[in-house]
Write an enzyme that holds these catalytic residues in place. Sequence first.
Site, PDB file in Angstrom:
ATOM      1  N   PHE A   1       0.834  -1.206   0.000  1.00 46.12           N
ATOM      2  CA  PHE A   1       0.000   0.000   0.000  1.00 46.12           C
ATOM      3  C   PHE A   1       0.881   1.273   0.000  1.00 46.12           C
ATOM      4  CE2 PHE A   1      -1.880   2.734   3.573  1.00 46.12           C
ATOM      5  CZ  PHE A   1      -2.435   3.656   2.707  1.00 46.12           C
TER       6      PHE A   1
ATOM      7  N   TYR B   1       4.977  -8.009  15.989  1.00 46.84           N
ATOM      8  CA  TYR B   1       5.052  -6.767  15.209  1.00 46.84           C
ATOM      9  C   TYR B   1       5.652  -5.632  16.054  1.00 46.84           C
ATOM     10  CZ  TYR B   1       3.433  -2.929  12.175  1.00 46.84           C
ATOM     11  OH  TYR B   1       3.360  -1.817  11.366  1.00 46.84           O
TER      12      TYR B   1
HETATM   13  P1  NAD Z   1       1.362  -3.514   3.275  1.00 46.42           P
HETATM   14  O1  NAD Z   1       1.094  -4.833   3.893  1.00 46.42           O
HETATM   15  O2  NAD Z   1       0.435  -3.043   2.206  1.00 46.42           O
HETATM   16  O3  NAD Z   1       2.840  -3.450   2.682  1.00 46.42           O
HETATM   17  C1  NAD Z   1       3.904  -4.234   3.151  1.00 46.42           C
HETATM   18  C2  NAD Z   1       4.701  -4.704   1.951  1.00 46.42           C
HETATM   19  O4  NAD Z   1       5.863  -5.406   2.406  1.00 46.42           O
HETATM   20  C3  NAD Z   1       3.925  -5.686   1.060  1.00 46.42           C
HETATM   21  O5  NAD Z   1       4.101  -5.359  -0.297  1.00 46.42           O
HETATM   22  C4  NAD Z   1       4.532  -7.037   1.399  1.00 46.42           C
HETATM   23  O6  NAD Z   1       4.412  -7.981   0.343  1.00 46.42           O
HETATM   24  C5  NAD Z   1       5.969  -6.639   1.685  1.00 46.42           C
HETATM   25  N1  NAD Z   1       6.673  -7.595   2.544  1.00 46.42           N
HETATM   26  C6  NAD Z   1       6.238  -8.141   3.711  1.00 46.42           C
HETATM   27  N2  NAD Z   1       7.172  -8.979   4.199  1.00 46.42           N
HETATM   28  C7  NAD Z   1       8.213  -8.956   3.327  1.00 46.42           C
HETATM   29  C8  NAD Z   1       9.469  -9.622   3.282  1.00 46.42           C
HETATM   30  N3  NAD Z   1       9.832 -10.489   4.256  1.00 46.42           N
HETATM   31  N4  NAD Z   1      10.297  -9.380   2.227  1.00 46.42           N
HETATM   32  C9  NAD Z   1       9.936  -8.522   1.250  1.00 46.42           C
HETATM   33  N5  NAD Z   1       8.756  -7.860   1.245  1.00 46.42           N
HETATM   34  C10 NAD Z   1       7.910  -8.086   2.275  1.00 46.42           C
HETATM   35  O7  NAD Z   1       1.401  -2.465   4.481  1.00 46.42           O
HETATM   36  P2  NAD Z   1       1.632  -0.896   4.505  1.00 46.42           P
HETATM   37  O8  NAD Z   1       0.531  -0.299   5.270  1.00 46.42           O
HETATM   38  O9  NAD Z   1       1.952  -0.373   3.151  1.00 46.42           O
HETATM   39  O10 NAD Z   1       2.932  -0.799   5.416  1.00 46.42           O
HETATM   40  C11 NAD Z   1       4.229  -0.586   4.899  1.00 46.42           C
HETATM   41  C12 NAD Z   1       5.201  -0.333   6.031  1.00 46.42           C
HETATM   42  O11 NAD Z   1       4.796   0.794   6.796  1.00 46.42           O
HETATM   43  C13 NAD Z   1       5.343  -1.505   7.004  1.00 46.42           C
HETATM   44  O12 NAD Z   1       6.687  -1.638   7.386  1.00 46.42           O
HETATM   45  C14 NAD Z   1       4.517  -1.053   8.191  1.00 46.42           C
HETATM   46  O13 NAD Z   1       4.973  -1.630   9.395  1.00 46.42           O
HETATM   47  C15 NAD Z   1       4.717   0.448   8.163  1.00 46.42           C
HETATM   48  N6  NAD Z   1       3.617   1.152   8.821  1.00 46.42           N
HETATM   49  C16 NAD Z   1       2.398   1.260   8.215  1.00 46.42           C
HETATM   50  C17 NAD Z   1       1.368   1.892   8.887  1.00 46.42           C
HETATM   51  C18 NAD Z   1      -0.005   2.060   8.283  1.00 46.42           C
HETATM   52  O14 NAD Z   1      -0.900   2.511   8.973  1.00 46.42           O
HETATM   53  N7  NAD Z   1      -0.238   1.776   7.017  1.00 46.42           N
HETATM   54  C19 NAD Z   1       1.576   2.400  10.175  1.00 46.42           C
HETATM   55  C20 NAD Z   1       2.820   2.233  10.752  1.00 46.42           C
HETATM   56  C21 NAD Z   1       3.846   1.621  10.074  1.00 46.42           C
END
Ligand code: NAD
Length: 312
Positions: A11, A143
Amino acid sequence: MRILVTGGAGFIGSHLCEQLLKDGDDVLCLDNFYTGSKDNIRHLMSSDRFELIRHDVIGPVLLEVDRIFHFACPASPVHYQYNPVKTIKTSVMGTINMLGLAKRVKARILLASTSEIYGDPEVHPQPESYWGNVNPIGRRSCYDEGKRVAETLMMDYYRQNKVDIKIARIFNTYGPRMALNDGRVVSNFIVQALKGEDITIYGDGSQTRSFQYVDDLLTGTFRFMDTEDFIGPVNLGNPVEFTIKELAQKVIDLTGSSSKMVDKPLPSDDPTQRQPDISLAKEKLDWEPKVGLEEGLKKTIGYFEAQLRSKK
Ligand code: NAD
Ligand code: UDP
């Protein structure tokens, strides 16, 4: 610049890739497609400045880059609890591998940390100086603690090896390209409302979150990445706080849905309140969110409507 985005098919990662390409950078999008999707980046693949690498950050990778946006990690409780051992490996080993890469090629690295490192906070709103209230042995620990260790690793590589680091603590962020089955509250409520299904309120819905639209996060993240002599950690979030019931009502109103709210059990260790103190981001990045919840929800609803139409 040559820029690596881990989790680039997810995302937030896909929005980062898109904006970096627009800015004229070369983008290496690395993802194992656990929660990400090629659909999120298909429109970028025709650019000769875009490269897609199918790889799991748990394993080392040899690349030459100038900057790393380290975003690889499942972020929805449903997905990160599905395989908790894998989740903590992703945060710990993945961050070690990306820091090793940053050290070898002298790249700047920004970690997507999270408000979850504050756990179920007893200080409200949460400033960066708060150390948090995290259960080390609960369902969310894979997490929360994984990201806490990732922050520790960032600081130790900075102190020990002078790696050029940035730690962003991101609060609940939503917007287009969240997966239909993401499982987080904003996408769940919108999809349920659009399908006329029950809106699932976990607990009594009095718990709070502060929701940030993805465009605001992008602005803050890029501004942070471009700073010199500021490593964070810095909170990036929208400080306007809502109860989950208020969010549900807003989604019902904006979609004109006939869906009803139903109570479901509250998952264990679900934080009761969350709101960022963004004074530091204001001071150091001259940044604050601009998109209100209603405006952001309208754009996100439009996205999910189109997604559901195309799936029919
Ligand atoms: P998301 O699940 O859409 O994106 C995560 C991406 O990482 C996915 O494309 C997934 O396939 C990839 N991924 C997961 N494990 C992997 C691995 N071992 N190797 C390679 N790729 C891997 O989630 P998001 O909301 O886009 O979050 C992205 C980042 O932002 C994450 O690190 C998350 O912890 C952080 N984050 C997001 C939020 C939020 O509210 N959206 C809040 C705090 C932190
Ligand atoms: N939540 C809910 N119904 C859902 C999904 C989530 O009531 O269908 C609640 C959840 O219990 C939490 C809040 O919404 O209190 C935010 O959940 P989310 O999974 O989006 O993120 P996080 O808990 O990690 O902030």
